[in-house]
Design a protein around this motif. Structure first.
Motif, PDB file in Angstrom:
ATOM      1  N   VAL A 478      -0.143   6.417  12.387  1.00  0.00           N
ATOM      2  CA  VAL A 478       0.610   5.441  12.220  1.00  0.00           C
ATOM      3  C   VAL A 478      -0.216   3.845  11.090  1.00  0.00           C
ATOM      4  N   TYR A 479      -1.830   4.802  11.351  1.00  0.00           N
ATOM      5  CA  TYR A 479      -2.672   3.676  11.103  1.00  0.00           C
ATOM      6  C   TYR A 479      -2.962   4.463   9.400  1.00  0.00           C
ATOM      7  N   THR A 480      -2.959   5.960   9.526  1.00  0.00           N
ATOM      8  CA  THR A 480      -3.292   6.374   8.263  1.00  0.00           C
ATOM      9  C   THR A 480      -1.769   6.299   7.392  1.00  0.00           C
ATOM     10  N   ALA A 481      -0.561   6.467   7.441  1.00  0.00           N
ATOM     11  CA  ALA A 481       0.557   6.353   7.187  1.00  0.00           C
ATOM     12  C   ALA A 481       0.564   4.833   6.502  1.00  0.00           C
ATOM     13  N   GLY A 482       0.038   3.592   7.654  1.00  0.00           N
ATOM     14  CA  GLY A 482       0.247   2.182   7.011  1.00  0.00           C
ATOM     15  C   GLY A 482      -1.396   2.647   5.741  1.00  0.00           C
ATOM     16  N   ALA A 483      -2.291   2.761   5.930  1.00  0.00           N
ATOM     17  CA  ALA A 483      -3.181   2.466   5.020  1.00  0.00           C
ATOM     18  C   ALA A 483      -2.280   2.820   3.536  1.00  0.00           C
ATOM     19  N   LEU A 484      -2.270   3.956   3.911  1.00  0.00           N
ATOM     20  CA  LEU A 484      -2.282   5.307   2.283  1.00  0.00           C
ATOM     21  C   LEU A 484      -0.399   4.141   1.758  1.00  0.00           C
ATOM     22  N   LEU A 485       0.658   3.266   2.686  1.00  0.00           N
ATOM     23  CA  LEU A 485       1.536   2.626   1.917  1.00  0.00           C
ATOM     24  C   LEU A 485       0.716   1.761   0.520  1.00  0.00           C
ATOM     25  N   ARG A 486      -0.212   0.948   1.863  1.00  0.00           N
ATOM     26  CA  ARG A 486      -1.206   0.072   1.359  1.00  0.00           C
ATOM     27  C   ARG A 486      -1.534   0.503  -0.281  1.00  0.00           C
ATOM     28  N   GLN A 487      -2.066   0.980   0.484  1.00  0.00           N
ATOM     29  CA  GLN A 487      -2.908   1.196  -1.112  1.00  0.00           C
ATOM     30  C   GLN A 487      -1.792   2.045  -2.468  1.00  0.00           C
ATOM     31  N   ALA A 488      -0.797   2.904  -1.548  1.00  0.00           N
ATOM     32  CA  ALA A 488       0.261   2.514  -2.371  1.00  0.00           C
ATOM     33  C   ALA A 488       0.531   1.514  -3.796  1.00  0.00           C
ATOM     34  N   ALA A 489       0.660   0.328  -2.710  1.00  0.00           N
ATOM     35  CA  ALA A 489       1.751  -1.639  -3.182  1.00  0.00           C
ATOM     36  C   ALA A 489       0.691  -1.756  -3.893  1.00  0.00           C
ATOM     37  N   LEU A 490      -1.040  -1.063  -4.684  1.00  0.00           N
ATOM     38  CA  LEU A 490      -1.633  -1.730  -5.336  1.00  0.00           C
ATOM     39  C   LEU A 490      -1.421  -1.128  -6.560  1.00  0.00           C
ATOM     40  N   ALA A 491      -1.650   0.072  -6.975  1.00  0.00           N
ATOM     41  CA  ALA A 491      -1.035   0.756  -7.737  1.00  0.00           C
ATOM     42  C   ALA A 491      -0.084  -0.658  -9.082  1.00  0.00           C
ATOM     43  N   PRO A 492      -0.195  -0.660 -10.308  1.00  0.00           N
ATOM     44  CA  PRO A 492       0.722  -1.126 -10.827  1.00  0.00           C
ATOM     45  C   PRO A 492       1.704  -0.324 -11.433  1.00  0.00           C
ATOM     46  N   ALA A 493       2.627  -1.379 -11.765  1.00  0.00           N
ATOM     47  CA  ALA A 493       4.221  -0.826 -12.182  1.00  0.00           C
ATOM     48  C   ALA A 493       3.825  -0.478 -14.015  1.00  0.00           C
ATOM     49  N   PRO A 494       3.584   0.585 -14.106  1.00  0.00           N
ATOM     50  CA  PRO A 494       4.261   1.164 -15.791  1.00  0.00           C
ATOM     51  C   PRO A 494       4.644  -0.021 -16.735  1.00  0.00           C
ATOM     52  N   GLY A 495       3.761  -0.316 -17.642  1.00  0.00           N
ATOM     53  CA  GLY A 495       4.396  -0.961 -18.827  1.00  0.00           C
ATOM     54  C   GLY A 495       5.815  -1.170 -19.675  1.00  0.00           C
TER      55      GLY A 495
END
Length: 694
Positions: A478-495
């Motif tokens: 659960v913590y692993t999935a939570g951290a990876l999802l938060r990490q993925a959310a930090l990625a910027p959207a393509p221009g």
């Protein structure tokens, strides 16, 4: 066992001479309102939903043919006016609220409305537990030994308890559903428990009259469904086993009971029929018995519920009858078209009540704290073989603490008990409610407990088995999935041109060295915070080993790939769910937490609200000295009281609430600064343990 005759013709108003109603007002909310509307729709009867401002977009409002606003579900005047306004000929009260209110039944009659329930006199008689016991005793029905007479003072109640012999059960005379009931084993606690029971009874039922009964250790709670018409016919529809309870409230019910043999079933059924006859009952009702597990033949009448029961679906599934349809048929003046000899029980059915609450274990017991919040994601197991869902939920529903915490019911039927249990556990695993805590996973674990599987039930089983029914921690995935999802959310959207600046991607890349870790501080309420480090397909939780892990998104699902396994979660915001379990994986700021702790003082005496609710009692003032375990505050949520106690000997240095204050979960209510150790001027760290709700 019964004909397919329908009330639809008789219920369509002017089309049939003398028909008493064409539209039915459903004077309730939530899952029971939705369930009643379903039968009205099947019968071709027009439904009208009563709703308050807060429920304007609720599911029962959406599913009804029409809807009418009321100021309160508890207002007799509002509900009668609503029925008249929509042209209703009848009112179905559901259960709870005004369902067992004799004044409401009389007000309906005075307004020319058919009350879909028993006569007001029967409601009044059986609603007074003291008179009810006296009445059924006179009819030859065995009753539990207890106090006699109404309006006993606190002193008289305490004296009756001592005469009966502890342990005893304090019960509100005017109510049911476990609210206000108190099991007292210690004579020294009698006065405080009587006062608390009176407060809960007054708040829930508007009447603080109490009675006291002998407590039967390891009892089983078995009830008999009865159905009576206005022509003198009364039958019983078998029993329901309701022994799996917490705080005297049922969580799992089943039909039939594995405890009863045919002879005992027939005897208890006949006792229930006599109880119904003794008060001139009509419609659907339930007679409740307490049964010593070691001697089922020694059963005692507890009370009669003069309404439809929450657990009525299990009876419907084993008898093939629609009890709501029969309520309408009886209210329309029709006789029962079958006799006792026609009633047969086929297979087995089990029901689980999904409630908005957090189950936490500690000190060998389970606390069930109310939960609240928006339903961010919802998936119910509709369409599974043998499975039925009665629910008042929709995605987007805001669940508060003003009403009973029950949200939905999942019911499973099978040819035998083992199949029904297996189907129900599978259905609960498929149930997803994200945005607030529910007891879904707790119920699934309970249904798999060896004693439950074996049918060895009693009303104290949940309390005894607390340690095995509530997990101690949160799974690493659960913590692993939570951290990876938060990490993925930090990625910027393509221009706009599809290009992403590589230096803005949180990959941890750095010149001339191995990738850096990104640290996510996470916390699941009720558990200690953890630090999860993430870098390029690797995760490390706290001081644990580095593991390879990646996450992929597929709509509302997140799939975690780690250790050769794939863990599939439902996801909504910071919530993750699977197998009926849900976790709110919150970001946590250790610096802010440290500053907050310092502001409250090193003694750790901050008392916080264990759930959202309302402060009803404040027993201390700022500057007052208190001792460990002393009751300081009472917080009420969903009609249940939670006592906040002093964590240690000390002084109340802050008191931030007053009676009537609305509080949020984890809000600081008061601070108790620890007493100094004799002789050295320093706080005694062994003076007590953190404050808790009881």
């Amino acid at each position: 066992m019964t004909s397919s005759k329908s009330i639809a013709t008789a219920a369509n108003g002017a089309a049939t001479a003398g028909a008493p109603f064409g539209t039915v007002l459903v004077a309730n909310r939530g899952e029971i309102a939705v369930r009643v509307i379903r039968t009205l729709r099947e019968l071709g009867v027009r439904s009208a939903a009563a709703f308050t401002e807060a429920d304007a977009d609720a599911r029962h409002v959406r599913e009804a043919d029409t809807a009418v606003r009321v100021g309160s579900y508890l207002s007799v005047v509002d509900q009668v006016r609503a029925a008249v306004a929509v042209g209703a000929g009848a009112v179905h009260p559901g259960y709870g609220f005004l369902a067992e209110n004799a004044g409401f039944a009389r007000a309906c009659a005075e307004a020319g409305l058919v009350f879909i329930g028993p006569p007001a006199d029967a409601i009044e008689l059986m609603g007074d537990k003291i008179r009810a016991k006296e009445t059924v005793r006179a009819a030859g029905v065995p009753v539990v030994p207890g106090s006699s007479g109404s309006g006993l003072t606190d002193t008289e109640l305490a004296a009756a308890a001592r005469e009966i012999g502890l342990p005893v059960l304090l019960k509100p005379s005017a109510g049911g559903g476990g609210k206000g009931m108190r099991l007292v084993r210690d004579e020294a606690a009698l006065a405080e428990e009587i006062a608390a029971a009176r407060r809960e009874a007054l708040g829930s039922f508007g009447d603080d009259t109490l009675l006291v009964e002998r407590w039967i250790d390891q009892p089983r709670h078995i009830e008999i469904q009865v159905l009576a018409d206005a022509h003198g016919h009364v039958v019983h529809l078998g029993e329901r086993e309701c022994s799996l309870q917490r705080r005297h409230q049922k969580v799992i019910e089943e039909a039939p009971s594995v405890l009863l043999d045919p002879a005992t079933r027939a005897a208890m059924g006949e006792a229930a029929v006599q109880a119904a006859r003794s008060c001139g009952y009509t419609g659907a009702g339930t007679v409740e018995f307490i049964v010593p597990g070691a001697d089922p033949s020694a059963y005692f009448f507890m009370e009669m519920n003069t309404r439809l029961q929450v657990e009525h679906p299990v009876t419907e599934m084993v008898t093939g009858l629609d009890l709501v349809a029969w309520q309408l048929r009886v209210a329309a003046g029709e006789p029962l078209d079958f006799g006792q000899q026609d009633v047969t029980l086929t297979g087995h059915a089990v029901e689980a009540r999904i409630c908005a609450e957090t189950a936490r274990s500690g000190d060998g017991r389970i606390d069930f704290l109310p939960s609240a919040g928006p339903v961010l994601a919802l998936h119910e197991p509709a369409g599974r073989p043998g499975v039925r869902v009665d629910s008042g939920l929709l995605a987007g529903t805001e669940v508060g603490t003003a009403y009973d915490p029950m949200l939905a019911k999942v019911i499973a039927h099978g040819p035998d008990r083992a199949t029904a249990l297996r189907r129900l556990r599978a259905a609960l695993a498929e149930t997803v409610v994200l945005g607030l805590d529910t007891n879904t996973a707790f119920l699934r674990r309970l249904l798999g407990h060896p004693a439950v599987v074996a049918g060895e039930l009693d009303t104290g089983l949940i309390e005894r088995e607390a340690a095995s029914l509530v997990p101690d921690g949160v799974p690493d995935e659960v913590y692993t999935a939570g951290a990876l999802l938060r990490q993925a959310a930090l990625a910027p959207a393509p221009g706009a041109d599809g290009w992403t600046d590589p230096f803005s991607v949180p990959s941890g890349w750095r010149l001339g060295g191995e990738a850096a870790w990104t640290v996510h501080h996470l916390r699941v309420p009720g558990h200690e915070p953890v630090a999860v480090r993430v870098r390029q397909g690797e995760v490390r939780i706290g001081d644990g080993p580095v593991t390879a892990a990646t996450v992929t998104l597929d709509g509302a699902r997140a799939r975690l790939h780690t250790g050769g396994l794939v863990h599939t979660f439902f996801r909504a915001g910071d919530w993750l769910g699977r197998d009926g379990e849900s976790w709110w994986v919150q970001p946590y700021d250790p610096v802010a937490a440290a500053l907050r702790g310092a502001a409250l003082g090193a003694g750790g005496g901050a008392l916080t609200a264990p759930m959202p609710g309302t402060v009803t009692v404040v027993k201390v003032a700022k500057g007052e000295d208190v001792v460990a375990g002393q009751s300081l505050l009472v917080v009420e949520a969903m009609k249940m009281e939670h006592v906040i106690t002093a964590p240690h000997d000390g002084t109340v240095t802050e008191i931030d609430v007053s009676p009537g204050s609305a509080v949020a979960m984890d809000q600081v209510l008061a601070v108790v600064t620890p007493a100094e150790r004799p002789g050295d001027g320093t706080p005694d760290p062994a003076a007590g343990r953190p404050g808790e709700a009881s």
